[in-house]
Design a protein around this motif. Structure first.
Motif, mmCIF file in Angstrom:
data_model
loop_
_atom_site.group_PDB
_atom_site.id
_atom_site.type_symbol
_atom_site.label_atom_id
_atom_site.label_comp_id
_atom_site.label_asym_id
_atom_site.label_seq_id
_atom_site.Cartn_x
_atom_site.Cartn_y
_atom_site.Cartn_z
ATOM 1 N N GLN A 88 6.923 59.442 14.611
ATOM 2 C CA GLN A 88 8.362 59.298 14.856
ATOM 3 C C GLN A 88 8.695 57.870 15.276
ATOM 4 O OE1 GLN A 88 8.844 62.493 17.669
ATOM 5 N NE2 GLN A 88 9.610 63.887 16.101
ATOM 6 N N LEU A 104 5.192 61.283 8.728
ATOM 7 C CA LEU A 104 5.871 62.100 9.736
ATOM 8 C C LEU A 104 6.000 63.538 9.248
ATOM 9 C CD1 LEU A 104 7.401 62.580 12.358
ATOM 10 C CD2 LEU A 104 9.450 61.680 11.231
ATOM 11 N N GLN A 108 4.400 66.838 11.059
ATOM 12 C CA GLN A 108 5.224 67.974 11.461
ATOM 13 C C GLN A 108 4.794 69.257 10.765
ATOM 14 O OE1 GLN A 108 9.032 66.223 10.541
ATOM 15 N NE2 GLN A 108 9.396 65.674 12.677
#
Length: 121
Positions: A88, A104, A108
């Motif tokens: 992030q 990212l 996730q």
């Protein structure tokens, strides 16, 4: 169930490949060292090089690469939440970089329970 969780579940059920991490390269010796370590599966060494790059007060592109590469190493060390935070930060530094956004997304997705494919695979 959130849209994100539903998408992850759909990926798992279909057997679709999980997004992979991509080490980020820029013209900096510490970043080159981190990429080399990531490619060799030397996660702690990669973190050492990313810290060195960040301590050097480097330009934005180097800082973004350092955070992105730290993301990969931390994930491989089993620290998924810290890995996602590093990704992030990388995206915040360079929001238009598609590799950073992809890393990212991979972090996730994996935090949500998708199987790990390993860095550089």
């Amino acid at each position: 169930m959130s849209v994100f969780a539903t998408a992850v579940l759909a990926l798992q059920l279909t057997g679709a490949p999980v997004q992979e991490f991509t080490p980020v390269r820029v013209a900096d010796s510490d970043i080159r060292g981190s990429v080399r370590a990531l490619n060799q599966g030397e996660w702690e060494t990669a973190l050492h090089f990313t810290r060195e790059a960040l301590e050097g007060g480097a330009r934005t592109s180097v800082r973004a690469a350092a955070h992105a590469n730290a993301c990969i190493a931390l994930y491989q060390l089993g620290q998924a939440a810290d890995a996602a935070a590093e990704c992030q930060t990388a995206v915040a530094l360079a929001p238009n970089n598609p590799v950073l956004a992809s890393n990212l997304s991979a972090a996730q997705t994996r935090m949500a329970g998708a199987p790990s494919a390993g860095a550089g695979n």
